[in-house]
Write a protein that holds these residues in place. Sequence first.
Motif, PDB file in Angstrom:
ATOM      1  N   CYS A 137      91.740  -6.610  71.654  1.00 29.90           N
ATOM      2  CA  CYS A 137      92.891  -6.636  71.410  1.00 29.90           C
ATOM      3  C   CYS A 137      93.254  -7.312  69.936  1.00 29.90           C
ATOM      4  O   CYS A 137      94.068  -6.853  69.112  1.00 29.90           O
ATOM      5  N   HIS A 138      92.513  -8.460  69.840  1.00 29.05           N
ATOM      6  CA  HIS A 138      92.364  -9.244  68.513  1.00 29.05           C
ATOM      7  C   HIS A 138      92.123  -8.523  67.400  1.00 29.05           C
ATOM      8  O   HIS A 138      92.598  -8.407  66.256  1.00 29.05           O
ATOM      9  N   PHE A 139      90.870  -7.561  67.596  1.00 26.57           N
ATOM     10  CA  PHE A 139      90.561  -6.866  66.422  1.00 26.57           C
ATOM     11  C   PHE A 139      91.593  -5.680  65.830  1.00 26.57           C
ATOM     12  O   PHE A 139      91.974  -5.729  64.716  1.00 26.57           O
ATOM     13  N   PHE A 140      92.296  -5.266  66.954  1.00 28.65           N
ATOM     14  CA  PHE A 140      93.361  -4.073  66.380  1.00 28.65           C
ATOM     15  C   PHE A 140      94.620  -4.778  65.990  1.00 28.65           C
ATOM     16  O   PHE A 140      95.163  -4.584  65.227  1.00 28.65           O
ATOM     17  N   ARG A 141      94.788  -6.150  66.772  1.00 23.26           N
ATOM     18  CA  ARG A 141      96.234  -6.980  66.050  1.00 23.26           C
ATOM     19  C   ARG A 141      95.994  -7.174  64.750  1.00 23.26           C
ATOM     20  O   ARG A 141      96.690  -7.611  63.918  1.00 23.26           O
ATOM     21  N   THR A 142      94.636  -7.742  64.087  1.00 28.18           N
ATOM     22  CA  THR A 142      94.423  -8.007  62.832  1.00 28.18           C
ATOM     23  C   THR A 142      94.275  -6.674  61.791  1.00 28.18           C
ATOM     24  O   THR A 142      93.933  -7.244  60.555  1.00 28.18           O
ATOM     25  N   ARG A 143      94.226  -5.635  62.609  1.00 28.70           N
ATOM     26  CA  ARG A 143      93.992  -4.234  61.473  1.00 28.70           C
ATOM     27  C   ARG A 143      95.324  -3.422  61.855  1.00 28.70           C
ATOM     28  O   ARG A 143      94.887  -2.277  62.016  1.00 28.70           O
ATOM     29  N   LYS A 144      96.402  -3.662  61.581  1.00 28.66           N
ATOM     30  CA  LYS A 144      97.740  -2.910  61.980  1.00 28.66           C
ATOM     31  C   LYS A 144      97.836  -1.886  61.082  1.00 28.66           C
ATOM     32  O   LYS A 144      97.934  -0.751  61.496  1.00 28.66           O
ATOM     33  N   SER A 145      97.397  -2.036  60.029  1.00 26.12           N
ATOM     34  CA  SER A 145      97.434  -0.913  58.811  1.00 26.12           C
ATOM     35  C   SER A 145      96.245   0.294  59.120  1.00 26.12           C
ATOM     36  O   SER A 145      96.588   1.433  59.354  1.00 26.12           O
ATOM     37  N   LEU A 146      95.074  -0.318  59.485  1.00 22.78           N
ATOM     38  CA  LEU A 146      94.050   0.643  59.900  1.00 22.78           C
ATOM     39  C   LEU A 146      94.507   1.557  61.187  1.00 22.78           C
ATOM     40  O   LEU A 146      94.339   2.598  61.206  1.00 22.78           O
ATOM     41  N   LEU A 147      94.962   0.524  62.227  1.00 23.52           N
ATOM     42  CA  LEU A 147      95.542   1.420  63.410  1.00 23.52           C
ATOM     43  C   LEU A 147      96.522   2.266  62.919  1.00 23.52           C
ATOM     44  O   LEU A 147      96.507   3.442  63.519  1.00 23.52           O
ATOM     45  N   ALA A 148      97.544   2.175  62.141  1.00 19.51           N
ATOM     46  CA  ALA A 148      98.456   3.123  61.773  1.00 19.51           C
ATOM     47  C   ALA A 148      98.129   4.343  61.014  1.00 19.51           C
ATOM     48  O   ALA A 148      98.262   5.344  61.301  1.00 19.51           O
ATOM     49  N   PHE A 149      97.153   4.070  60.350  1.00 18.43           N
ATOM     50  CA  PHE A 149      96.476   5.100  59.342  1.00 18.43           C
ATOM     51  C   PHE A 149      95.549   6.208  60.397  1.00 18.43           C
ATOM     52  O   PHE A 149      95.851   7.383  60.547  1.00 18.43           O
ATOM     53  N   ILE A 150      95.138   5.546  61.375  1.00 18.51           N
ATOM     54  CA  ILE A 150      94.152   6.353  62.374  1.00 18.51           C
ATOM     55  C   ILE A 150      95.155   7.266  63.263  1.00 18.51           C
ATOM     56  O   ILE A 150      95.049   8.270  63.805  1.00 18.51           O
ATOM     57  N   SER A 151      96.239   6.432  63.760  1.00 18.69           N
ATOM     58  CA  SER A 151      97.308   7.003  64.739  1.00 18.69           C
ATOM     59  C   SER A 151      97.820   8.386  63.956  1.00 18.69           C
ATOM     60  O   SER A 151      97.982   9.357  64.434  1.00 18.69           O
ATOM     61  N   PHE A 152      98.110   8.035  62.657  1.00 17.40           N
ATOM     62  CA  PHE A 152      98.758   9.163  61.683  1.00 17.40           C
ATOM     63  C   PHE A 152      97.877  10.541  61.692  1.00 17.40           C
ATOM     64  O   PHE A 152      98.125  11.463  61.827  1.00 17.40           O
ATOM     65  N   ILE A 153      96.450  10.219  61.389  1.00 18.46           N
ATOM     66  CA  ILE A 153      95.472  11.331  61.246  1.00 18.46           C
ATOM     67  C   ILE A 153      95.295  11.834  62.650  1.00 18.46           C
ATOM     68  O   ILE A 153      95.219  13.026  62.843  1.00 18.46           O
ATOM     69  N   PHE A 154      95.395  11.157  63.707  1.00 15.88           N
ATOM     70  CA  PHE A 154      95.243  11.869  65.001  1.00 15.88           C
ATOM     71  C   PHE A 154      96.314  12.781  65.464  1.00 15.88           C
ATOM     72  O   PHE A 154      96.342  13.832  66.018  1.00 15.88           O
ATOM     73  N   VAL A 155      97.822  12.231  65.002  1.00 22.62           N
ATOM     74  CA  VAL A 155      98.843  12.993  65.325  1.00 22.62           C
ATOM     75  C   VAL A 155      98.923  14.187  64.540  1.00 22.62           C
ATOM     76  O   VAL A 155      99.090  15.408  64.907  1.00 22.62           O
ATOM     77  N   ALA A 156      98.553  14.200  63.140  1.00 23.04           N
ATOM     78  CA  ALA A 156      98.467  15.456  62.365  1.00 23.04           C
ATOM     79  C   ALA A 156      97.487  16.176  62.790  1.00 23.04           C
ATOM     80  O   ALA A 156      97.591  17.687  62.650  1.00 23.04           O
ATOM     81  N   PHE A 157      96.272  15.845  63.352  1.00 22.52           N
ATOM     82  CA  PHE A 157      95.209  16.965  63.801  1.00 22.52           C
ATOM     83  C   PHE A 157      95.692  17.499  65.050  1.00 22.52           C
ATOM     84  O   PHE A 157      95.619  18.875  65.438  1.00 22.52           O
TER      85      PHE A 157
END
Length: 745
Positions: free
Chosen positions: A706-726
């Motif tokens: 959880c801490h890994f993702f909490r400190t990488r919110k920008s990365l998580l948002a980018f991955i979420s965008f790619i996933f939704v676009a796919f």
Amino acid sequence: QAHAKVWHLYNDHFRPTQRGKVSIALSSHWIKPQHMTEKNIKECQKSLDFVLGWFAKPIFIDGDYPESMRSNLSSLLPEFSEVEKTYIKGTADFFALSFGATLSFQLLDSHMKFQQLESISLRQLLYWISSEYNNPQIFIVENGWFVSGSTKRDDAKYIYYLKKFIMETLKAIRYDGVNVFGYTVWSLLDGFEWHRGYSIRRGLFYVDFQSHDKKLMPKSSVLFYQKLIEKNGFPPLPENQPMEGIFPCGFAWGIADNYIQVDTTPTQFLDSNVYVWDVHQTKKLIKVDGVFTSKRKRHCVDFAAIRLQISLLQEMHVTHFHFSLKWSLILPLGNLSLINHTLVHYYQCFASELLRVNVTPVVALWQPMAENQELPVSLAKYGAWENPETVQAFVEYARFCFTSLGDQVKFWITMNEPSVKNLTYTAGHNLLKAHAKAWHLYDKEFRRSQKGKISIALQADWVEPACPFSRNDQEVADRILAFDIGWLAEPIFGNGDYPQVMRAWLHQRNSVDLYNFHLPYFSEDEKKLIQGSFDFFALSHYTTTLVGWEKEDALKYDHYLEVQMINDITWLHSPSRAAVVPWGLRKLLKWVKSKYGDVPIYVMANGIDDDQNMVHDKLRVYYIQNYINEALKAYTLDNVNLQGYFVYSFNDKTAPQYGLYSYVANQYEPKPSMKHYREIIDNNGFPGPEAPELLCPEEIASCPECHFFRTRKSLLAFISFIFVAFIVTIFLITYYSKRVERRYK
């Protein structure tokens, strides 16, 4: 010739009826070469020939003097006739040796050393005699040492020399095959020591030369020798035998380092300049003036130094990593007016990366080092801990660290190993108040949200009375423990005030001497503030020291505390002369429990230096193995609430000669000690061959993922965008392909 005639007299006329033995007692020294060259080795042989071989070779070998004496002395040395050689040869039923009694260290004529180094190695001398004279039966007829003429009954120095000599005799018998059949201590009682007069004493019994009847009293060495004779040597003690067993689930296996390697050099990805690669001529990058790219935020991956250190820690399989922050670099001016944000971000990233690989960061706010005690220059310049303003500055610094790093760090140390040897009483007084205020700050404002723990880490080497039979030596040992450990421990873990032993001793010294050692007093409010300001007892332990009350060696005598430091020369020692005494750790842990109750204890640092030129750090392997085993005994047999153990140190770059990793040519290499420590960690101790496997429940930790993702919110948002676009793309492709199919139908 006289000896030979007496031997033949006994052999021919008395032996058949009396059935006894006759020999000659020869005194010798031992010598070692200054340098391991052939010439120096020959000079050592010559030295022994001139002292011992002069008499030993005619009797035990061939009836004639050593060749080195013949060639050096020529006509000065008398000649034996062939008849005399035959008559002298073999006139001894055993080899009677005197060592350390008459030719005591540094009493040998300097000419007889032939510019080589005298040594007190009885074992090597015994081996040389066995090799040189055809393995004769050896009877040590005189062996001993001496103490100062002022030493009375607690002759610790004599005891440890005696212990060394007898141990070396046993090793010569057991390991070298030397045929020793008897041992005699010199001497029974004190006497007149020739040209040294009454300035030294050699006896097992003390003689009061000033009394009318020359009163005799047994010394501590008598009791030691008596016990040794009863046991016929040094049988293994049950408490010193290795123990099988494992530590509890959740035991903290750690590694400690003074500081982490900090490298905040910006990565190339933070450079906003644009470059052109000159592939034809210079083959270098050429900066394009006036052209820039947009800047981006710093990320933890930008610090390359962190990844390497984390990978080494992962390789070690530790669960905790202990290091100290640099107060002087985080707040260079000693206050919040100037903050090194880059360094703080580095520490945040380092702690985050530790959590990501399931290693708990254990962070000290301050650790004293040589330069300015690692304090900001402005504080060091105006009195350091002598100045009460440093107390409040430390509290502000602690608040900043709890705020900045508290999300990642749940295991805090206020002060790591404050050196009592370098503290004045006023400085120690302020240091205790600073610790207590920082502890209460965390307890009131941060504990509920951050759910961490905090305490102080004290250096605690064990102190043992040099004479185990001496009440005076025990009192000295208790006094040193009070000054070395109790000074800072008693106010926090005890009654809120300094040890009574300290106050009584300083009061006595101030009344007798010209000193004025003022130990400050706490107000009642300060006592309440300091007492109980801990969550656990953290200690650093490295070695054990022997102490006595008899003044023997002025260089190792502390006049202030009236204590003589003694060295047991039979102990293993590191290159820096630190003694390896594993049982000292167990005694220390038991002492902490007896003094301060069932407090949770962490051994925050335990290590030894070793020779950097050695490929295999065997001494450190032995050290780690045996110290951890003694910690296991304390936990299992003594019910000490031991919750963690940390080896010192991580690597040789930050702590030369102490590291589990060597550092050569910018490369880290694991030493055998690291691999051995890893094996102990993997086994959680020392399980026996038939011990059932310990199944520990999975800890519900503070979710490093959880801490890994909490400190990488920008990365998580980018991955979420790619996933939704796919998903949307797949849906549209499917939808329109079906419409096309219907149209053609």
